[in-house]
Enzyme design. Structure first.
Site, PDB file in Angstrom:
ATOM      1  NE  ARG A  51      11.182   1.291  -0.492  1.00  0.00           N
ATOM      2  CZ  ARG A  51      11.527   0.936  -1.725  1.00  0.00           C
ATOM      3  NH1 ARG A  51      12.140  -0.205  -1.920  1.00  0.00           N
ATOM      4  NH2 ARG A  51      11.265   1.707  -2.745  1.00  0.00           N
ATOM      5  CE  LYS A 148      -5.379   2.799 -14.004  1.00  0.00           C
ATOM      6  NZ  LYS A 148      -5.908   3.297 -15.234  1.00  0.00           N
ATOM      7  CG  HIS A 178      -9.665   8.149 -11.043  1.00  0.00           C
ATOM      8  ND1 HIS A 178      -8.786   7.239 -11.544  1.00  0.00           N
ATOM      9  CD2 HIS A 178      -9.794   9.106 -11.973  1.00  0.00           C
ATOM     10  CE1 HIS A 178      -8.421   7.635 -12.747  1.00  0.00           C
ATOM     11  NE2 HIS A 178      -9.002   8.762 -13.035  1.00  0.00           N
ATOM     12  CE  LYS A 182     -12.874  11.194 -14.351  1.00  0.00           C
ATOM     13  NZ  LYS A 182     -12.050  12.391 -14.221  1.00  0.00           N
ATOM     14  CD  GLU A 216      -5.399   8.874 -21.283  1.00  0.00           C
ATOM     15  OE1 GLU A 216      -4.873   9.214 -20.227  1.00  0.00           O
ATOM     16  OE2 GLU A 216      -5.220   7.757 -21.807  1.00  0.00           O
ATOM     17  CG  ASP A 235      -3.890   2.062 -18.242  1.00  0.00           C
ATOM     18  OD1 ASP A 235      -3.595   1.839 -17.051  1.00  0.00           O
ATOM     19  OD2 ASP A 235      -3.851   3.194 -18.747  1.00  0.00           O
ATOM     20  CG  HIS A 240     -10.833   4.026 -15.836  1.00  0.00           C
ATOM     21  ND1 HIS A 240     -10.895   3.966 -14.464  1.00  0.00           N
ATOM     22  CD2 HIS A 240      -9.533   4.270 -16.134  1.00  0.00           C
ATOM     23  CE1 HIS A 240      -9.673   4.160 -13.973  1.00  0.00           C
ATOM     24  NE2 HIS A 240      -8.845   4.340 -14.967  1.00  0.00           N
ATOM     25  CE  LYS A 328      -1.938   5.926 -22.173  1.00  0.00           C
ATOM     26  NZ  LYS A 328      -2.449   6.975 -21.280  1.00  0.00           N
TER      27      LYS A 328
HETATM   28  P1  NAP Z   1       5.342   5.690  -7.086  1.00  0.00           P
HETATM   29  O1  NAP Z   1       5.452   7.129  -7.409  1.00  0.00           O
HETATM   30  O2  NAP Z   1       6.344   4.732  -7.643  1.00  0.00           O
HETATM   31  O3  NAP Z   1       5.363   5.588  -5.512  1.00  0.00           O
HETATM   32  C1  NAP Z   1       5.432   4.359  -4.838  1.00  0.00           C
HETATM   33  C2  NAP Z   1       5.396   4.626  -3.358  1.00  0.00           C
HETATM   34  O4  NAP Z   1       5.545   3.397  -2.678  1.00  0.00           O
HETATM   35  C3  NAP Z   1       6.509   5.530  -2.878  1.00  0.00           C
HETATM   36  O5  NAP Z   1       6.015   6.331  -1.828  1.00  0.00           O
HETATM   37  C4  NAP Z   1       7.543   4.539  -2.344  1.00  0.00           C
HETATM   38  O6  NAP Z   1       8.314   5.218  -1.404  1.00  0.00           O
HETATM   39  C5  NAP Z   1       6.609   3.497  -1.729  1.00  0.00           C
HETATM   40  N1  NAP Z   1       7.216   2.183  -1.601  1.00  0.00           N
HETATM   41  C6  NAP Z   1       7.828   1.448  -2.562  1.00  0.00           C
HETATM   42  N2  NAP Z   1       8.260   0.285  -2.045  1.00  0.00           N
HETATM   43  C7  NAP Z   1       7.925   0.298  -0.730  1.00  0.00           C
HETATM   44  C8  NAP Z   1       8.090  -0.613   0.337  1.00  0.00           C
HETATM   45  N3  NAP Z   1       8.735  -1.775   0.173  1.00  0.00           N
HETATM   46  N4  NAP Z   1       7.602  -0.285   1.547  1.00  0.00           N
HETATM   47  C9  NAP Z   1       6.949   0.890   1.730  1.00  0.00           C
HETATM   48  N5  NAP Z   1       6.770   1.798   0.775  1.00  0.00           N
HETATM   49  C10 NAP Z   1       7.240   1.501  -0.448  1.00  0.00           C
HETATM   50  O7  NAP Z   1       3.915   5.087  -7.463  1.00  0.00           O
HETATM   51  P2  NAP Z   1       2.528   5.877  -7.579  1.00  0.00           P
HETATM   52  O8  NAP Z   1       2.431   6.426  -8.939  1.00  0.00           O
HETATM   53  O9  NAP Z   1       2.385   6.783  -6.415  1.00  0.00           O
HETATM   54  O10 NAP Z   1       1.488   4.684  -7.506  1.00  0.00           O
HETATM   55  C11 NAP Z   1       1.080   4.075  -6.308  1.00  0.00           C
HETATM   56  C12 NAP Z   1      -0.029   3.085  -6.623  1.00  0.00           C
HETATM   57  O11 NAP Z   1      -1.126   3.779  -7.182  1.00  0.00           O
HETATM   58  C13 NAP Z   1       0.367   2.032  -7.669  1.00  0.00           C
HETATM   59  O12 NAP Z   1      -0.302   0.840  -7.377  1.00  0.00           O
HETATM   60  C14 NAP Z   1      -0.161   2.622  -8.966  1.00  0.00           C
HETATM   61  O13 NAP Z   1      -0.426   1.637  -9.919  1.00  0.00           O
HETATM   62  C15 NAP Z   1      -1.429   3.268  -8.473  1.00  0.00           C
HETATM   63  N6  NAP Z   1      -1.904   4.380  -9.318  1.00  0.00           N
HETATM   64  C16 NAP Z   1      -1.136   5.482  -9.534  1.00  0.00           C
HETATM   65  C17 NAP Z   1      -1.620   6.527 -10.297  1.00  0.00           C
HETATM   66  C18 NAP Z   1      -0.829   7.778 -10.524  1.00  0.00           C
HETATM   67  O14 NAP Z   1      -1.367   8.693 -11.155  1.00  0.00           O
HETATM   68  N7  NAP Z   1       0.385   7.895 -10.050  1.00  0.00           N
HETATM   69  C19 NAP Z   1      -2.902   6.440 -10.860  1.00  0.00           C
HETATM   70  C20 NAP Z   1      -3.674   5.307 -10.610  1.00  0.00           C
HETATM   71  C21 NAP Z   1      -3.158   4.297  -9.835  1.00  0.00           C
HETATM   72  P3  NAP Z   1       9.792   4.759  -0.935  1.00  0.00           P
HETATM   73  O15 NAP Z   1      10.584   4.561  -2.172  1.00  0.00           O
HETATM   74  O16 NAP Z   1      10.227   5.898  -0.071  1.00  0.00           O
HETATM   75  O17 NAP Z   1       9.589   3.517  -0.175  1.00  0.00           O
END
Ligand code: NAP
Length: 480
Positions: A51, A148, A178, A182, A216, A235, A240, A328
């Site tokens: 967004r 996930k 992921h 590995k 962890e 989680d 995993h 953890k």
């Molecule tokens: P995040 O940091 O909260 O990022 C969310 C992303 O989605 C941002 O780019 C946000 O950008 C975008 N977004 C939110 N609402 C939106 C909308 N209505 N339309 C379009 N874009 C939108 O989350 P994240 O940690 O990157 O995680 C993303 C996914 O990966 C999740 O499902 C999470 O469970 C999974 N995941 C994350 C990790 C990790 O290490 N971070 C690990 C495993 C899985 P804007 O606010 O600019 O829209």
């Protein structure tokens, strides 16, 4: 030994959630590494979408910062980064809105592989899938990547699968775990099925028990709000650890191909016995760092640690328990799969000679590698004294410096998406079967009003988890 890099076909990869944490920490650094290595072709393009209102140059600047933050300095070659950033583009798109889709369609090219990474919360998957079709953007051979958590129970996973299935075939859906990307996890399959040595011993006749550990050092680390609704079972175990268990316990697939491998993994999940409450320990860290202070609810009963004893009810594994644990705030970060073989059927040596059972450990992190402990004679004239020594093979040592870095899981997995290879991704029925096994356990805790037991931050976990092994005459491997 020199690594062989085969470039993938040109592609358009759209990252929804391109401004998010996962994109910054994992997806974009992984893509850059594949670009530096010559695997991502010059014609490839990566389009960020979220967004946030910004243009392509602003996003490229943000990506540049992320690369510098998450890659070692020596990998940040200026010319390579510049060339990589030229492959990037950005569009402001709200998954729930109608703006930006026409522009996205205009950017997609014919004749190149098309992939859409849904790096956003699962509540947006349906909206994205629907709009990609309504606006005629996704082709029939397009791929989507989802992260996930894939649901929080069987009902929600089924609903997510159904939503995606409205717009995409199963062959188009890449559900990431992921851990499957590995190197060592793939090596587990190479070891089992690429050598004649191990497979004949890989069964209840020769294996005493298996331990799978994912420990962890960190706590919930700023993710308290999310984690407290999830816990270690949802989680870590449902996805995993379950995947690691499946790859360890499965029958040899007839080919290393997506459905052949996934069929065998599914059979393992379906062969799991329900777990008796006495065979599960749930813990919460306390002490110098405390779970209850890391989350909002001071009376939370969510577990940050779990240890369990499982039985795979089939001919191969009847009588060989699988012990799983994850937590953890443990004393160290370490993940491994350890196969404890049985003692020799009869010892020809003195009882106190020092004969030990063989142990094969497959280390996922840190220092990915494989270690097999074998018994040999202690050198010297002092009679037949036995010692067990490691036949240690760390990848870096064994393959030499020319093999390059051990690729991060995301590097391998994203390239597999582009190549159209689903072997290391979870199929919808696998995810549902894992939830079908997990749900009754979680429901049982709730029905019995169970509270997790405390364990000291920086320890090996609760005493009760040690007892889970001790009562069977076994012990956990040290987490080092
Ligand atoms: P995040 O940091 O909260 O990022 C969310 C992303 O989605 C941002 O780019 C946000 O950008 C975008 N977004 C939110 N609402 C939106 C909308 N209505 N339309 C379009 N874009 C939108 O989350 P994240 O940690 O990157 O995680 C993303 C996914 O990966 C999740 O499902 C999470 O469970 C999974 N995941 C994350 C990790 C990790 O290490 N971070 C690990 C495993 C899985 P804007 O606010 O600019 O829209």
């Amino acid at each position: 030994m020199v690594s062989r890099v085969i470039p993938v076909d040109p592609f358009d990869l759209v990252i929804f959630g391109g401004t998010g944490d996962l994109a910054r920490r994992k997806i974009l650094p992984a893509l850059f590494r594949r670009f530096s290595d010559g695997q991502m072709p010059e014609e490839a393009r990566i389009i960020g979408a979220a967004r946030t209102e910004q243009d392509g140059a602003a996003w490229a600047e943000w990506v540049h910062k992320a690369l510098k933050e998450f890659l070692p300095k020596e990998e940040c070659d200026k010319a390579l980064i510049k060339a990589f950033l030229e492959r990037l583009d950005y569009l402001p798109i709200d998954a729930m809105g109608e703006g930006g889709w026409k522009e996205l369609k205009g950017k997609m090219r014919d004749g190149v592989t098309q992939a859409f990474y849904f790096s956003v919360g699962p509540s947006l998957f349906g909206a994205l899938a629907e709009r990609l079709h309504a606006h005629g953007i996704a082709r029939e051979d397009a791929r989507i990547v989802v992260e996930k958590p894939f649901g929080r129970d069987l009902a929600s996973a089924r609903a997510l699968n159904a939503t995606l299935a409205e717009h995409f075939n199963e062959t188009q859906i890449y559900r990431i775990d992921h851990y499957l990307g590995k190197e060592t996890v793939q090596n587990l399959m190479a070891i089992r099925f690429g050598n004649v040595l191990f497979e004949p011993l890989w069964n209840a006749q020769y294996v005493d028990h298996v331990q799978i550990t994912v420990a962890e050092e960190v706590g919930v680390d700023g993710r308290g709000a999310y984690y407290d609704k999830s816990g270690a079972m949802r989680d870590m175990v449902q996805n995993h650890l379950m995947q690691l268990l499946c790859l360890t316990a499965m029958e040899p697939p007839n080919r290393f191909e997506p459905d052949a491998v996934r069929d065998e993994k599914l059979k393992v999940i379906r062969a799991l016995d329900p777990v008796a409450p006495a065979d599960i320990v749930r813990g919460q860290y306390v002490g110098k760092q405390s779970y209850l202070e890391d989350v909002e609810d001071p009376s939370s009963r969510t577990e940050s640690y779990i240890a369990m004893k499982l039985h795979v009810s089939n001919w191969r594994w009847n009588g060989t328990p699988f012990y799983l644990r994850t937590g953890k705030c443990m004393k160290a970060r370490g993940s491994e799969i350890v196969i404890h073989f049985k003692d020799t059927p009869h010892s020809i040596f003195e009882e106190d000679a020092g004969n030990k059972a063989n142990v094969l450990s497959i280390r996922l992190q840190p220092n990915e590698g494989i270690d097999l402990r074998v018994t040999i004679k202690e050198p010297g004239p002092g009679g037949m004294r036995l010692v067990d020594v490691p036949l240690d093979m760390s990848f870096a040592d064994a393959l030499g410096p020319d093999v390059g870095h051990v690729p991060d899981a995301y590097e391998r997995l994203i390239m597999d998406v582009i190549r159209g290879n689903q072997t290391l991704f979870m199929r919808g029925d696998e995810v549902e079967a894992a939830w079908a096994w997990t749900d009754p356990i979680i429901e049982g805790w709730k029905a019995r009003g169970e509270k997790p037991v405390p364990y000291e931050t920086g320890s090996s976990g609760p005493e009760e988890a040690l007892m889970l092994m001790h009562r069977d005459g076994r012990r956990w491997r040290d987490i080092v």
